[in-house]
Design a protein around this motif. Structure first.
Motif, PDB file in Angstrom:
ATOM      1  N   TYR A  61       0.868  -1.168   0.000  1.00  0.00           N
ATOM      2  CA  TYR A  61       0.000   0.000   0.000  1.00  0.00           C
ATOM      3  C   TYR A  61       0.907   1.221   0.000  1.00  0.00           C
ATOM      4  CZ  TYR A  61      -3.327  -3.455   1.750  1.00  0.00           C
ATOM      5  OH  TYR A  61      -4.114  -4.570   1.901  1.00  0.00           O
ATOM      6  N   GLU A  71       3.355  -5.978   2.854  1.00  0.00           N
ATOM      7  CA  GLU A  71       3.033  -7.165   3.647  1.00  0.00           C
ATOM      8  C   GLU A  71       3.259  -8.396   2.779  1.00  0.00           C
ATOM      9  OE1 GLU A  71      -0.877  -7.250   5.312  1.00  0.00           O
ATOM     10  OE2 GLU A  71      -0.606  -9.248   6.156  1.00  0.00           O
ATOM     11  N   LEU A  83       7.381  -1.189   6.974  1.00  0.00           N
ATOM     12  CA  LEU A  83       6.721   0.121   6.940  1.00  0.00           C
ATOM     13  C   LEU A  83       7.760   1.174   6.623  1.00  0.00           C
ATOM     14  CD1 LEU A  83       4.291   2.039   7.519  1.00  0.00           C
ATOM     15  CD2 LEU A  83       5.091   2.139   9.882  1.00  0.00           C
ATOM     16  N   THR A  85       8.088   5.227   6.170  1.00  0.00           N
ATOM     17  CA  THR A  85       7.456   6.541   6.258  1.00  0.00           C
ATOM     18  C   THR A  85       8.469   7.561   5.758  1.00  0.00           C
ATOM     19  OG1 THR A  85       8.202   6.818   8.521  1.00  0.00           O
ATOM     20  CG2 THR A  85       6.029   5.854   8.226  1.00  0.00           C
ATOM     21  N   GLU A  88      11.550   7.057   8.276  1.00  0.00           N
ATOM     22  CA  GLU A  88      11.806   5.853   9.066  1.00  0.00           C
ATOM     23  C   GLU A  88      11.494   4.598   8.260  1.00  0.00           C
ATOM     24  OE1 GLU A  88      12.783   5.529  12.226  1.00  0.00           O
ATOM     25  OE2 GLU A  88      12.459   7.492  13.135  1.00  0.00           O
ATOM     26  N   TYR A  90      10.629   0.544   9.377  1.00  0.00           N
ATOM     27  CA  TYR A  90      10.433  -0.440  10.435  1.00  0.00           C
ATOM     28  C   TYR A  90      10.148  -1.795   9.799  1.00  0.00           C
ATOM     29  CZ  TYR A  90       9.823   3.198  14.014  1.00  0.00           C
ATOM     30  OH  TYR A  90      10.011   4.228  14.890  1.00  0.00           O
ATOM     31  N   PHE A 237      -0.631   3.074   7.615  1.00  0.00           N
ATOM     32  CA  PHE A 237       0.790   3.414   7.655  1.00  0.00           C
ATOM     33  C   PHE A 237       1.210   3.752   9.088  1.00  0.00           C
ATOM     34  CE2 PHE A 237      -1.149   4.639   3.623  1.00  0.00           C
ATOM     35  CZ  PHE A 237      -0.495   3.751   2.783  1.00  0.00           C
ATOM     36  N   SER A 238       0.979   2.829  10.004  1.00  0.00           N
ATOM     37  CA  SER A 238       1.297   3.081  11.410  1.00  0.00           C
ATOM     38  C   SER A 238       1.908   1.825  12.029  1.00  0.00           C
ATOM     39  CB  SER A 238       0.027   3.458  12.184  1.00  0.00           C
ATOM     40  OG  SER A 238      -0.840   2.340  12.244  1.00  0.00           O
ATOM     41  N   LEU A 239       2.514   2.007  13.206  1.00  0.00           N
ATOM     42  CA  LEU A 239       3.088   0.847  13.909  1.00  0.00           C
ATOM     43  C   LEU A 239       1.992  -0.133  14.313  1.00  0.00           C
ATOM     44  CD1 LEU A 239       5.855   2.307  16.266  1.00  0.00           C
ATOM     45  CD2 LEU A 239       6.054   1.427  13.949  1.00  0.00           C
ATOM     46  N   GLU A 240       0.779   0.383  14.514  1.00  0.00           N
ATOM     47  CA  GLU A 240      -0.328  -0.497  14.901  1.00  0.00           C
ATOM     48  C   GLU A 240      -0.595  -1.513  13.794  1.00  0.00           C
ATOM     49  OE1 GLU A 240      -4.040  -2.280  15.485  1.00  0.00           O
ATOM     50  OE2 GLU A 240      -3.781  -0.878  13.870  1.00  0.00           O
ATOM     51  N   GLU A 241      -0.677  -1.038  12.564  1.00  0.00           N
ATOM     52  CA  GLU A 241      -0.931  -1.934  11.439  1.00  0.00           C
ATOM     53  C   GLU A 241       0.280  -2.843  11.208  1.00  0.00           C
ATOM     54  OE1 GLU A 241      -3.750  -2.238   9.617  1.00  0.00           O
ATOM     55  OE2 GLU A 241      -2.821  -3.835   8.420  1.00  0.00           O
ATOM     56  N   THR A 243       2.429  -4.052  13.347  1.00  0.00           N
ATOM     57  CA  THR A 243       2.593  -5.130  14.332  1.00  0.00           C
ATOM     58  C   THR A 243       1.351  -6.006  14.443  1.00  0.00           C
ATOM     59  OG1 THR A 243       1.891  -3.598  16.076  1.00  0.00           O
ATOM     60  CG2 THR A 243       4.253  -3.865  15.731  1.00  0.00           C
TER      61      THR A 243
END
Lengths: 244, 369
Positions: A61, A71, A83, A85, A88, A90, A237-241, A243
């Motif tokens: 995405y 993914e 990820l 950004t 960064e 990750y 586009f976040s650490l939540e998604e 992990t």
């Protein structure tokens, strides 16, 4: 007589300068074509090395030029995510349930044994912000007339000091890229083909990436399906998604 | 006998499940099998030569975007089989937050080997398996929530409820069960101001009746670095000495250097400091020294061959556990592993040549399928 010759020369030169395209314009047109508001790609990464051929499927995405979540969906890498950004990168390994922040020299590591490094995924600025560009002429790549544009880093902090891009004169997509070190050594070669038009954008559905530091190795990226400018939640586009 | 039969039953059930799984695409089975032969020195006169296997069987749910589940059994295989359920959890995602219940890995603080911010699991044991790929891989029974606040920040409240000791209960139905005061509870907050990861948290440990706050930082300035600190305060009659004795700091540096021909060399150095523990060598009491180090060098010759040298060093008594190893990935998922571990030091030190396992050589295969 002199005035007549001068006037004739000026008359001839004005249209020529109007028709000529600068290296900056070429890069702007390239970025206008290649950068999308959002995109969802269903693709395959094929690593060819001395172990044989390894296929890893993925869904990516993207939002703009600098935000992306990849993914992996193939059995061996199921759930592994990257990820990217603006500033960064990750990684998330589901087996180890480990979140890794890629920084510094670790960015030079290969992505899953491929010819692509994490550094290749970094960016955030436009090419013109990072590089001085120069039009070197035109050349044909696989029968397609291309502008040959050389690029030299304006400052430190870019992964490659120098690049040469062969940009399709009609489709404004790169057909070939050479990436060099500061010493002038060729580090990476990218070749793109199978160009198709999707939602008004010219997209290369097949790309081959070669890390010249690796022997007998190349990595292909094949797009199976691409959707452009579709609604994507910001939370993707976040650490939540990452992990999850 | 009851336990042995129970273990066998679980293992057989799991193998049967793996056998029928390909028909069910909703689950993803995987097996990681490590088989090693080891030659170890027991004392001055004797050596031991033995085989040991480790298996990790994992079943993961896939496809459902909002529910994830995993069951993992770790087995140690010798003349008999020991089984441990290392993961058994369900995660559910709701709008605005997600929650996890079960036995799951949780990583608070920062650190590959030393992590003072890990108030859940505490210090890595001095006898940690230095041949393992992950030196901190513990899981705990928990109920937690993950509440994202922005791209990089989140809050994670957690309750740690002790698991029932089933094997004890099967032997003795009158055996004690965890009391209502045993659970631990707390939470952490993670943010990234100015490019530095900042993590702060707190855990009340019910069984010990203590308050455990911690703070961790992680960033990059020429090198990757991290810094963590924690203290433990007794709930009843806290004294300044309790604070001093429990105060600890861990730090770490990491750098990966690319070399010619695709090789890479990584350096890691971590340290643990307990300022109020002993700064001088103690005869016969080597459990708590104030300063410990973990250096590691790893050379990746290419994508398939890696050499590593890692060590736990006690600078106070000048002893060390030194492990040299090799991972050779010959085929996809298949590795040859080889390790040589040496304990350098005297008998009264943390590590000693004359202690069991003073020198150990192990070699074997690992296959993930």
């Amino acid at each position: 007589m002199k005035r007549t010759v001068m006037a004739l020369l000026v008359t001839l030169m004005v249209p020529a300068s109007l028709w000529a395209i600068s290296a900056e314009d070429i890069i702007k047109k390239l970025e206008k074509n290649t950068v999308t508001k959002t995109a969802r790609i269903d693709g395959v990464m094929i690593i060819n090395d001395r172990f044989g051929i390894k296929r890893s499927t993925f869904i990516s995405y993207a939002r703009g030029a600098d935000t992306m979540l990849i993914e992996f969906t193939s059995v061996e890498e199921e759930g592994m995510k990257i990820l990217r950004t603006r500033d960064e990168i990750y990684l998330f390994y589901p087996d180890a349930e480990e979140l890794i922040r890629m920084q510094g020299a670790a960015l030079k590591e290969s992505v899953m044994g491929s010819d692509m490094s994490y550094e290749d995924m970094t960016g955030g600025r436009t090419l013109l912000q990072s590089y001085k560009v120069k039009l070197e002429g035109t050349e044909e790549i696989d029968g397609a007339p291309c502008y040959k544009v050389s690029m030299e880093a304006k400052k430190k902090g870019v992964p490659y000091y120098k690049q040469i891009m062969w940009i399709d004169k009609e489709l404004f997509i790169y057909r070939k890229i050479h990436k060099f070190s500061r010493s002038g050594k060729l580090l990476k070669e990218i070749i793109c083909d199978d160009v198709r038009q999707v939602s008004g954008k010219n997209i290369a559905f097949h790309m081959v990436l070669k890390d010249t530091m690796k022997r007998n190795s190349s990595t292909e990226f094949v797009i199976n399906d691409i959707q452009i400018n579709i609604p994507l939640k910001a939370s993707i586009f976040s650490l939540e998604e990452l992990t999850w | 006998m009851v336990i042995k039969n129970l273990n066998r039953f679980i293992l057989m059930l799991f193998i049967a499940l793996i056998g029928i799984l390909p028909a069910h695409a909703e689950m993803l089975p995987s097996v990681k099998l490590t088989l090693m032969n080891s030659l170890a020195r027991i004392d001055e006169d004797s050596l031991t030569f033995s085989s040991l296997g480790k298996g990790r069987f994992t079943l993961q749910s896939v496809k459902n975007r909002n529910v994830r589940a995993q069951l993992t059994l770790d087995t140690t295989i010798a003349d008999t089989v020991m089984i441990d359920i290392s993961r058994a959890f369900i995660k559910v995602r709701f709008p605005g937050f997600r929650t996890t219940i079960g036995k799951a890995k949780v990583s608070w603080g920062e650190g590959f080997f030393y992590n003072a911010g890990d108030v859940i699991f505490g210090d890595t044991p001095l006898t940690a398996d230095m041949t393992a790929e992950e030196l901190r891989d513990e899981a705990v029974w928990l109920t937690s929530a993950y509440i994202p606040l922005s791209t990089y920040s989140f809050i994670e409240p957690i309750i740690l409820v002790p698991g029932l000791n089933l094997s004890e209960l099967m032997l003795d139905p009158e055996a004690s069960t965890p009391s209502t005061t045993d659970p631990s509870a707390g939470g952490r907050f993670v943010a990234r101001p100015g490019g530095i990861k900042v993590e702060g948290g707190y855990l009340y440990r019910g069984a010990e009746q203590s308050h455990n706050p911690y703070l961790s930082f992680q960033g990059n300035l020429f090198l990757d670095w991290h810094l963590s600190s924690s203290i433990s305060i007794p709930h009843y009659s806290p004294m300044i000495s309790d604070l001093e004795e429990s105060f600890k700091i861990s730090w770490g540096l990491f750098h990966l250097q690319s070399l010619a021909s695709g090789m890479s060399l990584s350096f890691r150095l971590e340290g643990l400091v307990k300022p109020c523990a002993s700064w001088i060598e103690k005869e016969g009491d080597s459990s708590e020294y104030s300063f410990m180090l973990y250096p590691e060098i790893s050379l990746s010759v290419n994508e398939s061959l890696t050499y590593l040298l890692r060590s736990v060093v006690s600078p106070i008594d000048l002893s060390a556990l030194i492990t040299a190893g090799m991972y050779w990935n010959i085929y996809e998922g298949f590795k040859i592993l080889s390790f040589l571990s040496v304990q350098a030091g005297e008998t009264t030190d943390i590590y000693g040549w004359n202690k069991p396992g003073g020198i150990t050589f192990s070699c074997g295969f690992q296959f993930i399928y």
